[in-house]
Design an enzyme around this catalytic site. Structure first.
Site, PDB file in Angstrom:
ATOM      1  N   ASP A 218       0.967  -1.174   0.013  1.00  0.00           N
ATOM      2  CA  ASP A 218      -0.089  -0.108  -0.013  1.00  0.00           C
ATOM      3  C   ASP A 218       0.904   1.366   0.121  1.00  0.00           C
ATOM      4  O   ASP A 218       2.214   1.000   0.213  1.00  0.00           O
ATOM      5  CB  ASP A 218      -1.077  -0.038   1.241  1.00  0.00           C
ATOM      6  CG  ASP A 218      -0.554   0.050   2.385  1.00  0.00           C
ATOM      7  OD1 ASP A 218       0.569   0.914   2.535  1.00  0.00           O
ATOM      8  OD2 ASP A 218      -0.798  -0.518   3.511  1.00  0.00           O
ATOM      9  N   GLU A 219      -0.006   2.274  -0.248  1.00  0.00           N
ATOM     10  CA  GLU A 219       1.009   3.724  -0.026  1.00  0.00           C
ATOM     11  C   GLU A 219       1.763   4.136   0.955  1.00  0.00           C
ATOM     12  O   GLU A 219       3.031   4.667   0.622  1.00  0.00           O
ATOM     13  CB  GLU A 219      -0.160   4.825  -0.548  1.00  0.00           C
ATOM     14  CG  GLU A 219       0.406   6.024  -1.052  1.00  0.00           C
ATOM     15  CD  GLU A 219      -0.809   6.879  -1.388  1.00  0.00           C
ATOM     16  OE1 GLU A 219      -0.423   8.197  -1.799  1.00  0.00           O
ATOM     17  OE2 GLU A 219      -1.996   6.609  -1.169  1.00  0.00           O
TER      18      GLU A 219
END
Length: 190
Positions: A49-50
Site C-alpha cells: 500500500d501507499e
C-alpha cells in the site's frame, strides 16, 4: 519472448502500480513508473500500500506473477509498532488473529514473528512520529498469505498499531542494499 524481471524498493508515498485509467488517481497519486522506465507489459507481483515500503517484485511474465502470488511464498516484513511489544502479543500473532477482510472476520494463518533490533533501513521521507510520544519496537513478521493491509491489521488486533512497514524479503529475494526508489534487473525471481 524473453521475459524481464525486476526487484524494486518501493518508497513511502508511492503506489504499487505503473499506471491507472482513473484520471483523479493519475493527478493525485505517485506511481512507481515515475522512478524507472519499466518495459511494456511489466506487472507488480503482489502489492504494497501507499504507506508501506520495501521489496516489490515486477515481471513481464504473467504466469510467473500468478505462481508467486498464489504459491505460498514467504514474505518477511520489518514492522515498527507503537509501544514495547510483549511476548503475549507476539504469541497471538504467531497463532493467528481475527482481522476484518471485506466486512467479514478472518483468522490469519499461523506465521513467524519475533522481536528484532532496529533494522538498518534508509530514513523514510516522511517522519514517523516524535519520540516524545512514547516507545516503539520492531518485529519481523513472515507470512505466506497476503490479505489487504494484513500485517497492519494484525498488529492493531493485538494492541500494537503499525507505525512503519517495510517488506524485506519475498522467498529468497531480499532488499539487499537497494535504496528507496531504486530498481535492479535480475535474471530470475524464484
Amino acid at each position: 519472448m524473453q521475459h524481464r524481471h525486476f526487484i524494486h524498493f518501493k518508497p513511502f508515498g508511492y503506489i504499487s502500480q505503473l499506471n491507472s485509467n482513473d484520471d483523479r488517481q493519475l493527478r493525485k497519486k505517485k506511481f512507481i513508473n515515475e522512478l524507472f522506465d519499466f518495459p511494456e507489459g511489466t506487472m507488480p507481483v503482489g502489492r504494497l500500500d501507499e504507506k508501506s515500503e520495501g521489496l516489490l517484485l515486477l515481471t513481464t511474465d504473467g504466469k510467473l506473477c500468478n505462481q508467486i502470488n498464489s504459491g505460498g511464498y514467504e514474505k518477511e516484513y520489518y514492522v515498527q509498532v507503537d509501544g514495547e511489544i510483549n511476548e503475549e502479543a507476539i504469541d497471538e500473532l504467531k497463532t493467528g488473529v481475527l482481522i476484518g477482510i471485506n466486512g467479514k472476520k478472518y483468522k490469519t494463518q499461523p506465521c513467524k514473528v519475533h522481536r528484532i533490533a532496529t533494522p538498518e533501513l534508509p530514513e523514510r521521507g516522511k517522519k514517523i512520529r516524535d519520540p516524545r510520544h512514547g516507545p516503539t519496537s520492531w518485529i519481523s513478521v513472515t507470512i505466506t498469505e497476503g490479505k489487504f493491509r494484513q500485517v497492519r491489521k494484525m498488529t492493531s488486533a493485538v494492541g500494537f498499531p503499525t507505525l512503519r512497514l517495510v517488506r524485506f524479503r519475498v522467498a529468497t529475494i531480499t532488499l539487499d542494499n537497494l535504496q528507496p526508489g531504486a530498481t535492479k534487473s535480475v535474471s530470475e525471481l524464484v
